[in-house]
Design a protein around this motif. Structure first.
Motif, PDB file in Angstrom:
ATOM      1  N   TYR A  88     -24.894   4.783 -36.353  1.00  0.00           N
ATOM      2  CA  TYR A  88     -23.775   5.632 -36.768  1.00  0.00           C
ATOM      3  C   TYR A  88     -24.109   7.103 -36.513  1.00  0.00           C
ATOM      4  N   TRP A 108     -20.021  13.078 -39.840  1.00  0.00           N
ATOM      5  CA  TRP A 108     -20.179  11.734 -40.383  1.00  0.00           C
ATOM      6  C   TRP A 108     -20.861  11.791 -41.739  1.00  0.00           C
ATOM      7  N   ARG A 151     -20.516   5.265 -44.024  1.00  0.00           N
ATOM      8  CA  ARG A 151     -19.482   4.232 -44.001  1.00  0.00           C
ATOM      9  C   ARG A 151     -18.846   4.110 -45.372  1.00  0.00           C
ATOM     10  N   GLN A 152     -17.531   4.247 -45.425  1.00  0.00           N
ATOM     11  CA  GLN A 152     -16.794   4.177 -46.683  1.00  0.00           C
ATOM     12  C   GLN A 152     -15.521   3.379 -46.488  1.00  0.00           C
ATOM     13  N   PHE A 153     -15.295   2.422 -47.392  1.00  0.00           N
ATOM     14  CA  PHE A 153     -14.049   1.665 -47.357  1.00  0.00           C
ATOM     15  C   PHE A 153     -13.757   1.133 -48.752  1.00  0.00           C
ATOM     16  N   GLY A 196      -9.961   6.796 -46.462  1.00  0.00           N
ATOM     17  CA  GLY A 196     -11.085   7.008 -45.555  1.00  0.00           C
ATOM     18  C   GLY A 196     -10.773   8.058 -44.512  1.00  0.00           C
ATOM     19  N   THR A 222     -12.632   8.233 -38.694  1.00  0.00           N
ATOM     20  CA  THR A 222     -13.671   7.362 -38.136  1.00  0.00           C
ATOM     21  C   THR A 222     -13.780   6.074 -38.935  1.00  0.00           C
ATOM     22  N   ASN A 223     -13.785   6.195 -40.267  1.00  0.00           N
ATOM     23  CA  ASN A 223     -13.861   5.009 -41.112  1.00  0.00           C
ATOM     24  C   ASN A 223     -12.608   4.152 -40.985  1.00  0.00           C
ATOM     25  N   GLN A 224     -11.458   4.772 -40.818  1.00  0.00           N
ATOM     26  CA  GLN A 224     -10.230   4.003 -40.649  1.00  0.00           C
ATOM     27  C   GLN A 224     -10.263   3.180 -39.355  1.00  0.00           C
ATOM     28  N   LEU A 264     -12.961   2.183 -37.775  1.00  0.00           N
ATOM     29  CA  LEU A 264     -13.966   1.134 -37.979  1.00  0.00           C
ATOM     30  C   LEU A 264     -13.372  -0.031 -38.750  1.00  0.00           C
ATOM     31  N   THR A 265     -12.668   0.263 -39.841  1.00  0.00           N
ATOM     32  CA  THR A 265     -12.062  -0.791 -40.654  1.00  0.00           C
ATOM     33  C   THR A 265     -11.040  -1.581 -39.845  1.00  0.00           C
ATOM     34  N   THR A 276     -12.283   9.499 -32.506  1.00  0.00           N
ATOM     35  CA  THR A 276     -12.104  10.430 -33.616  1.00  0.00           C
ATOM     36  C   THR A 276     -11.665  11.812 -33.160  1.00  0.00           C
TER      37      THR A 276
END
Length: 291
Positions: A157, A168, A171-173, A181, A184-186, A188-189, A244
């Motif tokens: 990451y 960065w 990672r958050q969800f 989020g 980037t996290n969106q 990824l999810t 992103t």
């Protein structure tokens, strides 16, 4: 169609394309799937009608605002096309229909490997070796290899953040709160969930079980999560960081879906996954050729 009766052509296993030859997935939202003779048609919100060649599709991903008739489900299953229910924006993966398989040979092999502690660890080790080609995994326990993987992903990451010059914070969800989020996290999810849907469909189609894993456990789809880790770096992580900057702080599901679909096709994911499963299960080339 004669006397108001639909003409159904009998579909056999031999007449269907193999998983590797199919188009990975088709995402649909705000419309209805119905039957027209022996095929499925899609009617969108503006009453446009599009025939769908389900025998050449690996999975139908149904988003919000979609409905499907009982006959359409039967026709999709007969063509070995999975039906998955997903969410908007993130393509969150909710559920998948189970496909009947011709025999249980692959499932039996998977169960035999998973139920033997030594063989299960060997399968897990081969999976980790895909991500650590230069690491010595001999004698490593599953816990030790999982610790190595966690460190590798965190490092990855950070490397991608620096490569694409993206901020960065980790990672958050939060389930049910996709919008909280960062972009980037969106991404990824979203892409992770879409990948789970495709792999779940492929696993079912080939007669394996998504519930029998070798690394992950205590979750609904451990084998799918095991396999997804083999492809996430290219299909999800690199894409998330590369998009992103382009998205400039505003998540765009169309750009994310298009980018993800392009990478899935470029990788030829469905052609890879069958061979990759045999490799990690330790099936020799000679045995494959006899099948």
């Amino acid at each position: 169609m004669a006397n108001g009766q639909r003409l159904f052509v009998k579909v056999t296993r031999e007449s269907l394309p193999q998983v590797k030859d199919k188009y990975p997935f088709l995402y649909l939202e705000r419309g209805r799937l119905e039957i027209d003779d022996s095929s499925i048609k899609w009617i969108d919100s503006e009453n446009n009608v599009v025939p769908l060649p389900v025998a050449t599709l690996n999975a139908l991903l149904l988003g919000p605002g979609t409905s499907i008739t009982h006959e359409a489900v039967k026709t999709a299953v007969a063509a070995n096309c999975s039906v998955c229910w997903v969410g908007e924006d993130s393509l969150l993966f909710y559920a998948a229909g189970f496909l009947p398989t011709a025999d249980t040979r692959n499932l039996k092999q998977q169960i035999e490997l998973a139920s033997d502690a030594k063989k299960s660890l060997e399968v897990a080790s081969r999976m980790f070796a895909r991500r650590f080609p230069d690491a010595d995994l001999a004698g490593k326990s599953l816990k030790e290899m999982m610790g190595m993987e966690g460190h590798r992903v965190r490092t990855l990451y950070q490397q991608k953040a620096e490569e694409y010059q993206v901020g960065w914070k980790g990672r958050q969800f939060t389930p049910g709160k996709f919008e909280l989020g960062d972009v980037t996290n969106q991404v990824l999810t979203a892409t992770n969930a879409a990948l789970y849907g495709i792999l779940c469909s492929a696993v079912h189609s080939m007669g394996y079980s998504p519930h029998i894993g070798f690394i992950h456990s205590g979750s609904p789809l451990p084998f799918v999560y095991d396999l997804a880790d083999l492809y996430k770096e290219q299909l999800c992580i690199d894409l998330a960081f590369s998009l992103t900057r382009e998205l400039a702080g505003r998540y765009d599901k169309h750009k994310v879906s298009a980018g993800f679909r392009r990478r899935v096709l470029e990788m030829d994911l469905l052609a890879k996954v069958g061979d990759d499963i045999l490799d990690i299960f330790g099936v020799s080339r000679a045995r494959r050729n006899r099948k």
